[in-house]
Design a protein around this motif. Sequence first.
Motif, PDB file in Angstrom:
ATOM      1  N   UNK A 335       0.757  -1.214  -0.038  1.00  0.00           N
ATOM      2  CA  UNK A 335       0.110   0.063   0.060  1.00  0.00           C
ATOM      3  C   UNK A 335       0.774   1.333  -0.003  1.00  0.00           C
ATOM      4  N   UNK A 336       1.740   1.259   0.763  1.00  0.00           N
ATOM      5  CA  UNK A 336       2.576   2.726   0.916  1.00  0.00           C
ATOM      6  C   UNK A 336       3.587   2.676  -0.070  1.00  0.00           C
ATOM      7  N   UNK A 337       3.833   1.693  -0.751  1.00  0.00           N
ATOM      8  CA  UNK A 337       4.576   1.940  -2.116  1.00  0.00           C
ATOM      9  C   UNK A 337       3.906   2.543  -3.237  1.00  0.00           C
ATOM     10  N   UNK A 338       2.571   1.771  -3.234  1.00  0.00           N
ATOM     11  CA  UNK A 338       1.728   2.226  -4.463  1.00  0.00           C
ATOM     12  C   UNK A 338       1.415   3.667  -4.219  1.00  0.00           C
ATOM     13  N   UNK A 339       1.265   4.331  -2.803  1.00  0.00           N
ATOM     14  CA  UNK A 339       0.703   5.517  -2.526  1.00  0.00           C
ATOM     15  C   UNK A 339       1.978   6.393  -2.892  1.00  0.00           C
ATOM     16  N   UNK A 340       3.067   6.308  -2.295  1.00  0.00           N
ATOM     17  CA  UNK A 340       4.078   7.168  -2.148  1.00  0.00           C
ATOM     18  C   UNK A 340       5.280   6.915  -2.984  1.00  0.00           C
ATOM     19  N   UNK A 341       5.583   5.671  -3.590  1.00  0.00           N
ATOM     20  CA  UNK A 341       6.731   5.679  -4.543  1.00  0.00           C
ATOM     21  C   UNK A 341       6.423   4.495  -5.401  1.00  0.00           C
ATOM     22  N   UNK A 342       5.459   4.626  -6.218  1.00  0.00           N
ATOM     23  CA  UNK A 342       4.864   3.543  -7.053  1.00  0.00           C
ATOM     24  C   UNK A 342       6.341   2.829  -8.081  1.00  0.00           C
ATOM     25  N   UNK A 343       7.261   3.741  -8.292  1.00  0.00           N
ATOM     26  CA  UNK A 343       8.399   3.198  -8.906  1.00  0.00           C
ATOM     27  C   UNK A 343       9.484   2.480  -8.240  1.00  0.00           C
ATOM     28  N   UNK A 344       9.306   2.073  -6.807  1.00  0.00           N
ATOM     29  CA  UNK A 344      10.269   1.628  -6.135  1.00  0.00           C
ATOM     30  C   UNK A 344      11.264   2.015  -5.472  1.00  0.00           C
ATOM     31  N   UNK A 345      12.200   1.343  -4.766  1.00  0.00           N
ATOM     32  CA  UNK A 345      13.256   1.952  -4.139  1.00  0.00           C
ATOM     33  C   UNK A 345      14.508   2.347  -5.103  1.00  0.00           C
ATOM     34  N   UNK A 346      14.638   1.333  -6.214  1.00  0.00           N
ATOM     35  CA  UNK A 346      15.767   1.616  -7.306  1.00  0.00           C
ATOM     36  C   UNK A 346      14.741   1.858  -8.453  1.00  0.00           C
ATOM     37  N   UNK A 347      14.319   2.935  -8.923  1.00  0.00           N
ATOM     38  CA  UNK A 347      13.414   3.146  -9.945  1.00  0.00           C
ATOM     39  C   UNK A 347      14.333   2.556 -11.214  1.00  0.00           C
ATOM     40  N   UNK A 348      13.515   2.338 -12.371  1.00  0.00           N
ATOM     41  CA  UNK A 348      14.121   2.005 -13.527  1.00  0.00           C
ATOM     42  C   UNK A 348      14.756   3.179 -14.215  1.00  0.00           C
ATOM     43  N   UNK A 349      16.149   3.176 -14.750  1.00  0.00           N
ATOM     44  CA  UNK A 349      16.403   4.338 -15.076  1.00  0.00           C
ATOM     45  C   UNK A 349      15.907   4.855 -16.519  1.00  0.00           C
ATOM     46  N   UNK A 350      15.415   3.980 -17.232  1.00  0.00           N
ATOM     47  CA  UNK A 350      14.960   4.506 -18.378  1.00  0.00           C
ATOM     48  C   UNK A 350      13.349   4.965 -18.177  1.00  0.00           C
ATOM     49  N   UNK A 351      12.723   4.470 -17.234  1.00  0.00           N
ATOM     50  CA  UNK A 351      11.292   5.187 -16.892  1.00  0.00           C
ATOM     51  C   UNK A 351      11.412   6.425 -16.379  1.00  0.00           C
ATOM     52  N   UNK A 352      12.574   6.723 -15.654  1.00  0.00           N
ATOM     53  CA  UNK A 352      12.899   7.824 -15.055  1.00  0.00           C
ATOM     54  C   UNK A 352      13.266   8.952 -16.136  1.00  0.00           C
ATOM     55  N   UNK A 353      13.703   8.360 -17.064  1.00  0.00           N
ATOM     56  CA  UNK A 353      14.167   9.254 -18.240  1.00  0.00           C
ATOM     57  C   UNK A 353      13.119   9.525 -19.137  1.00  0.00           C
ATOM     58  N   UNK A 354      12.304   8.720 -19.350  1.00  0.00           N
ATOM     59  CA  UNK A 354      11.268   8.789 -20.312  1.00  0.00           C
ATOM     60  C   UNK A 354      10.093   9.520 -20.057  1.00  0.00           C
TER      61      UNK A 354
END
Lengths: 366, 321
Positions: A335-354
């Motif tokens: 629940x907490x991850x979906x609410x506050x940080x849906x991309x996770x602790x180490x987000x995917x680099x490419x998603x971050x850039x895109x």
Amino acid sequence: MNRKVGPRWALVVFLVLAIYPLFPAFDGWFFSATARSLGAQMPTLFIFAILAMGLNLVVGNVGLLHLGIAAFFGIGAYTMGILTVPAYPFEIGFWLALPCGIAAAAAVGLFIGVPTLRLRGDYLALVTLGFGEVVRFTLKNLDAITAGTRSLVPVPPPATPILTVDWLQDFRPFYYLTLGFLVIVYWMLGSLERSKLGRAWVAVREDELAASCMGLNVSRLKLSAFICSAGIAGLAGGLYASTITSTAQPDAYDFNRSIFLLCCLILGGLGSRNGVLLGVFLLYGFDQILSPIVDEKLQLAYGAPIRREFLGIPISAQMQTFAGWRLFLFGVVLIVMMRYRPSGLIPNDRIKEELPPDPDARPATK
Amino acid sequence: MLPILFAEAFNWTNLQQQCITGLTSGALIALIALGYTMVYGIVELINFAHGDLFMLGSCLALTIFTAFGLAQPGAIDSASNVTILLAIACCLVAVPIFCAGLNRSVDYVVYRPLRTAPRLAPLVSAIGVSFIFMNIGLFWVGPQDVNFPDVIQDRNLLGDDANLRFTLKNLLVVGVTVPLMIALTVFVKFTSLGKAMRATAQNPTAARLMGINTEFVIGTTFLVGGALAGFGSVVYALYVNTISYQMGFQNGLYAFTAAVLGGIGNIPGAVLGGLVIGLVQALGTAYIGATWTSAIVFAVLIVILVFRPSGLLGARVREKV
């Protein structure tokens, strides 16, 4: 694409893991402190990391919610069991049975994937869930083949023609075997992500309609990812059966296992291999390694239930153990991850850039 | 094997008996399925936690029965009928209120912030809520199956020497579920709030533009769905007499299968789907074996989703882009 500068963390982690068994003193100290060998628990963790990577391929890279990965894991384990235990005439050994397990899981993935992958996201989630349960009940009920809840034993360790290896007493052979497979899978998925196929998968995840307009065959791409992930799960299953020398009970491959892996993915970061590794290390480490130790310490220090009631409310024994809270913890993580940080602790680099940085700029899915 | 199967299948009394059992449990499944289908119809969320909400309702019912002193072995024989009726009435009031309130609060705290997020975000959160509920249930009733006091006599209403059995328990299930379904239909079809609900389900944005407070409507949907699960849980506990913290998962999945079978978002469809699933379950148990029942139900789920994703009564909806 610009490469990230700085240490390649995965490489560092793998190197540390590779030299860990060379220091038996630490494992000895750990053993004397907790009555458990850390090294002996690591192979299972590596296997779950492999399994999580396979799940990540479907959930993270292609964006399909898959809730039945444990079924493919189980198919791999049971294929390994049936083909190697002395109770059956096959006994073809680990090295031949492992590819058979991969093939069996992939074939089942093809069989279930062809009709179902055209379904919408949440319906697909349900189908995979239902399929997982069907497999579990089938394993349980086909008593003549799978030995039901008694599980197939003993699954022999891999044969090594030149070396003499003590598979059962020493933890290191399985440690290196599973770590080796983990590194191979990690590396393979890395190259797959950068390949044409991997980029096409990401395109499907980001916008199915746009991807199909660009001439990508969406259903074939989904199917290929589904089959790959089933195959990886089959590999993990084969390794698992060999490591624990039995196929375990059918209930070891239930919905909870699939959800546990999904928790690892979401905590670590969907679609990022490093994130998945971190997620597995954190959650598996907490669930299977840390919490039994803490529970034992609590038990030793205070004896069984500390208090019987609190403010008039009776307190059960589970409430006072670490392990009793595991479902609660998983739920809160999701629940907490979906609410506050849906991309996770180490987000995917490419998603971050895109993706655009502010969520409002993204069109709602409705 | 096969001739025996045929002989059993054409044992007319047995078949009728299985149908009674199936329709009874089907009515219960339908009650849970209504909660799924209403929530899905309005916010397009598969509320995974619904089954576990149902489980918590049964736990509360057990606690109420314990408070009335009916949970000890032998207590039922000595208890007066008034106490028992009072306990049941108390359950039928308190448990639906509890479940409705809990469902509404979970929506407010967990799902509401995710209304505009990608569709999988609330789904994953619902799985999380379901885990938390399961853990609460584990603390509440413990890890084993718990016996629920068997307060309703298993007397055959069709006379003691009749071939078929239709007991007081069957009557209780039918007597609670059917009026509830009628009430729900009236509520959704003929009240202004029900109309607002249908409008929100069709198109939330347009509904908001027409001055409908969609958040209030969604909240009401969760309230109603939770209350239905609450009623269902009391009746289930009285009918089956065993509860456990894990019962929510399987019953929830059965109910969801029923909702999908009937056409998700479709209220009469959920009832029909529930009855069909109940029949499949009873006949499967009778003619194939109890251990295969779950596998059959889930296989039915897969087959329906593959061949007719819109369900028996649902209209085929084209994907909006």
